[in-house]
Design a protein around this motif. Structure first.
Motif, PDB file in Angstrom:
ATOM      1  N   ASP A 196     -11.448  -4.874  -3.253  1.00 35.55           N
ATOM      2  CA  ASP A 196     -12.070  -6.144  -2.888  1.00 35.55           C
ATOM      3  C   ASP A 196     -12.177  -6.271  -1.366  1.00 35.55           C
ATOM      4  OD1 ASP A 196     -12.159  -6.715  -5.551  1.00 35.55           O
ATOM      5  OD2 ASP A 196     -10.345  -7.968  -5.543  1.00 35.55           O
ATOM      6  N   ASP A 197     -13.163  -7.023  -0.937  1.00 35.52           N
ATOM      7  CA  ASP A 197     -13.382  -7.211   0.499  1.00 35.52           C
ATOM      8  C   ASP A 197     -12.772  -8.539   0.942  1.00 35.52           C
ATOM      9  OD1 ASP A 197     -14.239  -6.778   3.066  1.00 35.52           O
ATOM     10  OD2 ASP A 197     -16.274  -7.518   2.711  1.00 35.52           O
ATOM     11  N   ASN A 198     -11.445  -8.570   0.984  1.00 39.43           N
ATOM     12  CA  ASN A 198     -10.750  -9.749   1.510  1.00 39.43           C
ATOM     13  C   ASN A 198      -9.608  -9.269   2.394  1.00 39.43           C
ATOM     14  OD1 ASN A 198      -8.348  -9.324  -0.193  1.00 39.43           O
ATOM     15  ND2 ASN A 198      -9.715  -9.934  -1.877  1.00 39.43           N
ATOM     16  N   THR A 199      -9.000 -10.177   3.115  1.00 40.63           N
ATOM     17  CA  THR A 199      -7.996  -9.808   4.114  1.00 40.63           C
ATOM     18  C   THR A 199      -6.813  -9.086   3.489  1.00 40.63           C
ATOM     19  OG1 THR A 199      -8.612 -11.713   5.481  1.00 40.63           O
ATOM     20  CG2 THR A 199      -6.475 -10.703   5.912  1.00 40.63           C
ATOM     21  N   MET A 203      -5.767  -5.145   4.179  1.00 40.73           N
ATOM     22  CA  MET A 203      -4.441  -4.847   4.724  1.00 40.73           C
ATOM     23  C   MET A 203      -3.733  -3.791   3.874  1.00 40.73           C
ATOM     24  SD  MET A 203      -1.192  -7.445   5.022  1.00 40.73           S
ATOM     25  CE  MET A 203      -1.122  -7.526   3.212  1.00 40.73           C
ATOM     26  N   LEU A 204      -3.820  -3.933   2.561  1.00 36.80           N
ATOM     27  CA  LEU A 204      -3.163  -2.970   1.677  1.00 36.80           C
ATOM     28  C   LEU A 204      -3.851  -1.607   1.731  1.00 36.80           C
ATOM     29  CD1 LEU A 204      -2.379  -5.224  -1.428  1.00 36.80           C
ATOM     30  CD2 LEU A 204      -0.775  -4.379   0.296  1.00 36.80           C
ATOM     31  N   GLU A 209      -3.833   4.041   3.392  1.00 31.67           N
ATOM     32  CA  GLU A 209      -4.424   5.136   4.161  1.00 31.67           C
ATOM     33  C   GLU A 209      -3.419   5.720   5.148  1.00 31.67           C
ATOM     34  OE1 GLU A 209      -7.805   3.208   5.845  1.00 31.67           O
ATOM     35  OE2 GLU A 209      -9.167   3.858   4.251  1.00 31.67           O
ATOM     36  N   SER A 210      -2.674   4.859   5.817  1.00 32.89           N
ATOM     37  CA  SER A 210      -1.683   5.335   6.771  1.00 32.89           C
ATOM     38  C   SER A 210      -0.543   6.061   6.064  1.00 32.89           C
ATOM     39  CB  SER A 210      -1.131   4.148   7.582  1.00 32.89           C
ATOM     40  OG  SER A 210      -0.226   4.603   8.560  1.00 32.89           O
ATOM     41  N   PHE A 211      -0.092   5.529   4.947  1.00 31.81           N
ATOM     42  CA  PHE A 211       0.996   6.142   4.180  1.00 31.81           C
ATOM     43  C   PHE A 211       0.607   7.550   3.721  1.00 31.81           C
ATOM     44  CE2 PHE A 211       3.374   6.695   0.123  1.00 31.81           C
ATOM     45  CZ  PHE A 211       4.668   6.570   0.610  1.00 31.81           C
ATOM     46  N   LEU A 212      -0.622   7.707   3.234  1.00 28.99           N
ATOM     47  CA  LEU A 212      -1.089   9.020   2.794  1.00 28.99           C
ATOM     48  C   LEU A 212      -1.309   9.951   3.984  1.00 28.99           C
ATOM     49  CD1 LEU A 212      -3.639   7.916   0.037  1.00 28.99           C
ATOM     50  CD2 LEU A 212      -1.359   8.877  -0.315  1.00 28.99           C
ATOM     51  N   ARG A 235       4.738  -3.376   0.741  1.00 27.16           N
ATOM     52  CA  ARG A 235       3.293  -3.180   0.553  1.00 27.16           C
ATOM     53  C   ARG A 235       2.999  -2.023  -0.404  1.00 27.16           C
ATOM     54  NH1 ARG A 235       0.350  -3.970   6.473  1.00 27.16           N
ATOM     55  NH2 ARG A 235       1.077  -6.096   6.864  1.00 27.16           N
ATOM     56  N   ILE A 236       3.759  -0.939  -0.275  1.00 27.92           N
ATOM     57  CA  ILE A 236       3.526   0.205  -1.168  1.00 27.92           C
ATOM     58  C   ILE A 236       3.845  -0.175  -2.610  1.00 27.92           C
ATOM     59  CG2 ILE A 236       4.313   2.535  -1.777  1.00 27.92           C
ATOM     60  CD1 ILE A 236       2.426   2.379   0.643  1.00 27.92           C
TER      61      ILE A 236
END
Length: 263
Positions: A196-199, A203-204, A209-212, A235-236
Motif C-alpha cells: 500500500d502507498d501510505n506512510t 516505513m515497513l 529492504e534495509s534488513f535484506l 518492525r520485522i
C-alpha cells in the motif's frame, strides 16, 4: 531485358521470404514436425546439423515491425560465417534461425547499434535464444529468445537493445523478462498490506529492504536506519505478521526480496 531481370530477382526474394516464413512457423509449433522442419531448413539453404540459435526482434509499434526485420537482417549480414534464414510469423514477430557458433551474441551485440541506425527513431529490441544442437530443439531456443526480447524491452523501452538468454545471470535480469502485469501481481500478492502507498507501509518496506540488504543483521539495519535495535525487531515482527513470511527462513527472504524487485 532489365525488367525481366528485376522481375526474376523480385520473384526469388519473395520465394526466399516464403520459405523462411514456412521455417519459422514450423519452429513456432510446440510439437515439431521433424521431417517438415528438416525439409524447411534445406529449402532455406541451411543444413540439419547444429549448432543453431534462434533470434527474434520487434519494434515498439506494430507498424514498425518491418524496421525490426530490416535491422535484424542488417546485423546478420555482417556475420557471413553464420548462414541464416529470417521470416515473420502471422502476428508480425520477426524470427531468424542462425547456423554456426559459438558466441553470436558477442558479434550481434556490437552490431545492433549499427542496425538500429537503419531506423534511428524506432525503438528496436531483440532477443537471442540459447544454442541448440539439433532441429528438434529450435522451439526451445525460440522460447528463450522471446524471454530475452522481453528483458530488452523492459530495460530500454524507448531505445534499442539486444539481449541473450544466456546472459541472464541475476534475479533482476530474470525478473525483467516477466510481463509487467505479472510482476505487479506478484509484488502486490506477496507484500500484501506492505504494498500500500501510505506512510506506515512505506516505513515497513524501507525497513525490510534495509534488513535484506544487510543480510538480516539487526545491528547493521538499526545503524543504517538510525533506529534502536528493539525498533527493528518490532518492525520485522510486524512485517512477518502482515506478509505471512518468516524472515528467519531463506526461501521467505527470497520471496520478499523478489517482490520488492518487482515494484
Amino acid at each position: 531485358m532489365f525488367a525481366d531481370h528485376r522481375y526474376g530477382r523480385d520473384r526469388a526474394r519473395k520465394e526466399a521470404r516464403r520459405r523462411a516464413g514456412d521455417l519459422v512457423r514450423l519452429i513456432d509449433a510446440p510439437i515439431p514436425d521433424l521431417s517438415a522442419l528438416r525439409g524447411a531448413l534445406t529449402a532455406c539453404g541451411l543444413s540439419h546439423d547444429g549448432p543453431f540459435h534462434v533470434l527474434t526482434a520487434a519494434a515498439k509499434a506494430d507498424a514498425d515491425h518491418g524496421a525490426a526485420a530490416d535491422a535484424l537482417a542488417e546485423a546478420l549480414r555482417h556475420t557471413p560465417d553464420r548462414p541464416f534464414a529470417l521470416g515473420r510469423l502471422p502476428h508480425g514477430e520477426v524470427v531468424a534461425v542462425v547456423q554456426g557458433g559459438p558466441g553470436p551474441a558477442v558479434k550481434l551485440g556490437e552490431l545492433w547499434p549499427v542496425a538500429h541506425a537503419c531506423a534511428p527513431l524506432v525503438p528496436l529490441h531483440g532477443g537471442i535464444g540459447a544454442e541448440v544442437t539439433s532441429p528438434d530443439r529450435l522451439n526451445s531456443s525460440l522460447t528463450g529468445a522471446r524471454y530475452a526480447l522481453a528483458t530488452a524491452r523492459s530495460k530500454a523501452p524507448d531505445g534499442a537493445r539486444l539481449d541473450s538468454v544466456e546472459d541472464l545471470t541475476t534475479l533482476e535480469g530474470l525478473l525483467a523478462g516477466i510481463p509487467a502485469d505479472v510482476r505487479a501481481a506478484y509484488h502486490d500478492r506477496v507484500l500484501g498490506p506492505l504494498a500500500d502507498d501510505n506512510t506506515s507501509s512505506r516505513m515497513l518496506r524501507e525497513t525490510l529492504e534495509s534488513f535484506l540488504a544487510h543480510n538480516g543483521s539487526w545491528a547493521r539495519t538499526a545503524e543504517a536506519l538510525h533506529l534502536h535495535v528493539n525498533t527493528v525487531h518490532y518492525r520485522i515482527q510486524r512485517i512477518e505478521v502482515l506478509t505471512g513470511r518468516d524472515l528467519s527462513r531463506l526461501e521467505h527472504k527470497l520471496d520478499l526480496y523478489a517482490a520488492l524487485r518487482c515494484r
